[in-house]
Design an enzyme around this catalytic site. Structure first.
Site, short mmCIF file in Angstrom:
data_model
loop_
_atom_site.label_atom_id
_atom_site.label_comp_id
_atom_site.label_asym_id
_atom_site.label_seq_id
_atom_site.Cartn_x
_atom_site.Cartn_y
_atom_site.Cartn_z
N GLY A 67 0.81 -1.22 0.00
CA GLY A 67 0.00 0.00 0.00
C GLY A 67 0.84 1.26 0.00
CB ALA A 68 4.31 1.77 -1.04
CG ASN A 69 -0.93 3.37 -3.99
OD1 ASN A 69 -0.96 2.34 -3.32
ND2 ASN A 69 -2.02 4.03 -4.34
N GLY B 120 1.62 4.56 3.78
CA GLY B 120 2.61 3.80 3.03
C GLY B 120 3.48 4.69 2.17
CB SER C 239 -6.68 0.18 13.87
OG SER C 239 -7.63 1.18 14.17
N GLY D 224 -1.13 7.68 1.32
CA GLY D 224 -1.29 7.71 2.76
C GLY D 224 -0.04 7.37 3.53
CE1 TYR E 258 -9.73 -0.47 9.39
CE2 TYR E 258 -10.36 0.55 11.48
CZ TYR E 258 -9.44 0.37 10.46
OH TYR E 258 -8.23 1.03 10.51
#
Length: 298
Positions: free
Chosen positions: A22-24, A28, A146, A26, A171
């Site tokens: 998820g590095a693209n 990440g 979280s 936020g 969640y």
């Protein structure tokens, strides 16, 4: 907060390789940018090649000598997870795996294999990918939790959410699963005599694109609450500490040090009693092996 870990505390990482899911966007993205600025080779692992390319271009604007590469990874499709893991294992060894990717309170959606999206992506996809590549990771495996895990309850009776769907409850369950996974993974790595350690973290309340599925009234109030929350860059501090901190040990759980662990610099965080329950963790591990078809072998 006068003490605690922040981006300026990340030491030089020359010669080290980090894979960030998820590095693209936020957290990440912010984690990847700081690691690249400290000299690391960062493998940007995410689903969308175009978004990954745009993120890498943005990092290179700030860090002209950044060493970046792209690895396709769709955690909502276990078949593709297995393909991505095989590609990773065929490449150079990794020092740190940062499991950052996740989804938060979307409308009811399913993974390719038919699981509710949040449990499927946040836990099952992460479990499968980690289980397939852990032997290729030399130092640390970071798993993102979280604050919401504290209200989570494990319920395996309706994993497709076909009978009922409450996005927050799902969640919370997925985030409890993340911490159960982290603690059990670290126990098993230690018992196997591995030097690799598992470490947990959470960003507090960080303003990222994960909030896009919140109800409109809450999204409309976000600008008013901004002074009390972490930015995406600040929310990345616990992940950076988990991935690089000098005094971090396996099984540690890190998060913001401000009131309620909502914001501030990073340090020790509090995991719920349920998250630390070895019996719950073993059950989740065994069920995850059955659900994903991936046995980590530890």
């Amino acid at each position: 907060m006068s003490s605690g870990f922040m981006a300026d505390d990340v030491s030089a990482q020359n010669g080290r390789t980090f894979l960030v899911t998820g590095a693209n966007a936020g957290l990440g993205f912010e984690v990847s940018k700081i690691l690249a600025a400290r000299g690391a080779h960062v493998i940007v692992a995410c689903r969308d090649a175009a978004k990954a390319g745009a993120a890498m271009d943005r990092i290179c604007t700030d860090v002209p000598d950044a060493r970046l590469s792209f690895q396709p990874l769709d955690l909502a499709d276990l078949d593709q997870v297995k393909e991505a893991a095989a590609a990773v294992r065929a490449g150079p060894r990794i020092d740190v795996l940062v499991n950052n990717a996740g989804v938060m309170v979307p409308p009811r959606m399913l993974t390719k294999q038919g699981y509710e999206l949040q449990f499927g992506v946040n836990h099952l996809g992460t479990f499968a990918f980690t289980g397939l590549v852990h032997g290729h990771v030399d130092d640390r495996i970071v798993i993102t939790g979280s604050i919401a895990h504290k209200s989570g309850e494990m319920d395996y009776s309706d994993l497709s959410a076909s009978r009922s769907y409450h996005n927050w409850a799902r969640y919370q369950m997925s985030k409890l699963a993340n911490l159960l996974h982290m603690f059990e993974l670290d126990r098993r790595l230690g018992a196997a005599g591995r030097a690799t350690q598992a470490i947990g973290c959470h960003p507090g309340v960080a303003l990222t694109e994960l909030q896009r599925h919140l109800p409109w009234p809450l999204r409309a109030m976000t600008p008013l609450a901004t002074p009390f929350f972490n930015s995406a860059a600040q929310g990345a501090w616990p992940t950076l500490q988990a991935a690089t901190g000098a005094h971090v040990q396996g099984g540690d759980y890190l998060g913001p040090q401000g009131l309620g662990e909502v914001s501030g610099r990073s340090g020790p965080a509090r995991a719920s009693r349920a998250a630390r329950d070895p019996k719950l963790a073993r059950e989740l591990w065994e069920r995850s092996v059955d659900l994903t078809g991936v046995d980590p072998g530890i």
